[in-house]
Design an enzyme around this catalytic site. Structure first.
Site, PDB file in Angstrom:
ATOM      1  N   LYS A 102     -23.780 -38.848   6.201  1.00  0.00           N
ATOM      2  CA  LYS A 102     -23.313 -38.058   5.053  1.00  0.00           C
ATOM      3  C   LYS A 102     -21.809 -38.284   4.823  1.00  0.00           C
ATOM      4  O   LYS A 102     -21.026 -38.305   5.758  1.00  0.00           O
ATOM      5  CB  LYS A 102     -23.607 -36.587   5.280  1.00  0.00           C
ATOM      6  N   VAL A 136     -32.446 -33.063  12.133  1.00  0.00           N
ATOM      7  CA  VAL A 136     -32.844 -34.418  12.533  1.00  0.00           C
ATOM      8  C   VAL A 136     -33.106 -34.440  14.041  1.00  0.00           C
ATOM      9  O   VAL A 136     -34.126 -34.963  14.501  1.00  0.00           O
ATOM     10  CB  VAL A 136     -31.756 -35.444  12.134  1.00  0.00           C
ATOM     11  N   ASP A 178     -27.444 -34.593  16.359  1.00  0.00           N
ATOM     12  CA  ASP A 178     -28.301 -35.704  15.895  1.00  0.00           C
ATOM     13  C   ASP A 178     -27.934 -37.004  16.614  1.00  0.00           C
ATOM     14  O   ASP A 178     -28.800 -37.819  16.926  1.00  0.00           O
ATOM     15  CB  ASP A 178     -28.119 -35.949  14.388  1.00  0.00           C
ATOM     16  N   GLU A 195     -38.359 -33.813   7.997  1.00  0.00           N
ATOM     17  CA  GLU A 195     -37.697 -32.638   8.592  1.00  0.00           C
ATOM     18  C   GLU A 195     -37.720 -31.415   7.664  1.00  0.00           C
ATOM     19  O   GLU A 195     -38.040 -31.518   6.480  1.00  0.00           O
ATOM     20  CB  GLU A 195     -36.258 -32.982   8.973  1.00  0.00           C
TER      21      GLU A 195
END
Ligand code: PSU
Ligand code: MN
Length: 310
Positions: free
Chosen positions: A165, A112, A148, A30
């Site tokens: 994350k 993403v 995403d 990406e």
């Protein structure tokens, strides 16, 4: 090319086209991570190192971005440098934004979600990134859920990442993915990694010991016409894992600063990543770089296993 007739804006590089024709393993990469996830020059160094690792592991890299309204699959070195140098001036593009990049013929760094869409158009099945987006910790106030997740629910690509994350609400992200039928495979682990750390307190759905096992699950899911992606959660190498307590207190500070500054929408993730890098004096950035490299290497091996099955 067949695709070109229907999608005049899909521009696949000659190397990637050749690999597609020959049925060679390909790994999509990406570009939001280049423009919004890391500062210059670490972003270009990482983007190049990631491509090299994919090659060293026997696959062809295809970095995805939008240049002047063209959906690029496989970037030249000039294009990659251009994106890296222009960083945050390049718009961050998710599913919502894609049609406008095309109609306005503008540049775009693909998240993403957007990278999955373009990879699927080009028939690329494996994609490596750092960490996917998810449900934000302030979900009750903000209703912030990364696009995403919805893309993983719908688009047939396996996303190799270091989990969700740590700035996010991991248990809620896992619930969301379960609802949408997206399995999370831990690569040689039972534990759900959390980007900067190899553990989050949550568990993965399946622990696969080999890339062959992962490839089989992908093939079966899609042969049965089960729409949607697969998350492969690959823990950050121990050496670069940051202590959970340390990173959590930094994240809390970054989150309260974000609130004070009233940062919302697509600006939140880039803001938090750069604040955390600042507060850890670059340690989180080094971890971020290392985990992406580690994911690129695993993704290349999965792509190889997948092509061996077909
Ligand atoms: N992983 C990283 N750095 C990043 C991202 C992921 O190591 O910058 C990006 C990805 O492009 C992901 C995006 O899709 O953050 C999530 O943004 P949002 O929360 O606005 O959906
Ligand atoms: Mn969001």
């Amino acid at each position: 090319m067949h695709n070109k007739e229907i999608l005049p804006n899909l521009d696949i590089s000659p190397i990637v086209q050749k690999a597609l024709k020959a049925g060679k393993p390909i790994v999509a990469l990406e570009s939001t991570i280049i423009c919004h996830g890391m500062p210059y020059p670490q972003n270009i160094q990482t983007a190049e190192a990631v491509e090299n690792i994919v090659v060293e592991n026997g696959a062809i890299p295809a970095t995805i971005a939008i240049i002047q309204g063209c959906l690029k699959v496989g970037l030249s070195s000039d294009e990659m440098n251009y994106l890296a140098k222009n960083g945050q001036n390049i718009p961050k593009i998710s599913r919502r934004d894609l049609p406008f990049s095309l109609s306005q013929k503008s540049d775009g760094a693909t998240t993403v979600a957007a990278t999955m869409i373009i990879a699927a158009m080009a028939n690329i099945k494996v994609f490596a990134t750092g960490g996917i987006g998810g449900v934000h910790r302030d979900i009750n106030d903000s209703l912030d859920i990364s696009a995403d997740l919805q893309e993983l629910a719908n688009t047939n690509v396996a996303v190799v990442c270091s989990g969700v994350k740590s700035i996010l609400d991991i248990p809620r992200t896992l619930e969301y993915l379960e609802t949408h039928g997206v399995p999370i495979i831990g690569y040689q682990t039972d534990k759900m990694p959390a980007f900067y750390t190899s553990e989050s307190g949550s568990l993965v759905d399946y622990n696969c010991q080999s890339t062959d096992e992962i490839a089989k699950a992908m093939k079966i899911k899609w042969e049965m016409h089960f729409q949607g992606g697969i998350v492969v959660a690959n823990p950050i190498p121990k050496k670069y894992s940051l202590p959970l307590n340390e990173i959590n207190s930094v994240i809390k500070l970054a989150l309260s600063e974000m609130k004070e500054k009233n940062i919302i929408g697509k600006k939140t993730t880039p803001f938090l990543l750069s604040k955390i890098a600042e507060k850890t004096k670059g340690k989180s950035l080094e971890s971020n770089i290392q985990l992406v490299l580690n994911n690129a290497s695993l993704a290349a091996q999965i792509a190889r296993s997948f092509t061996e099955l077909s």
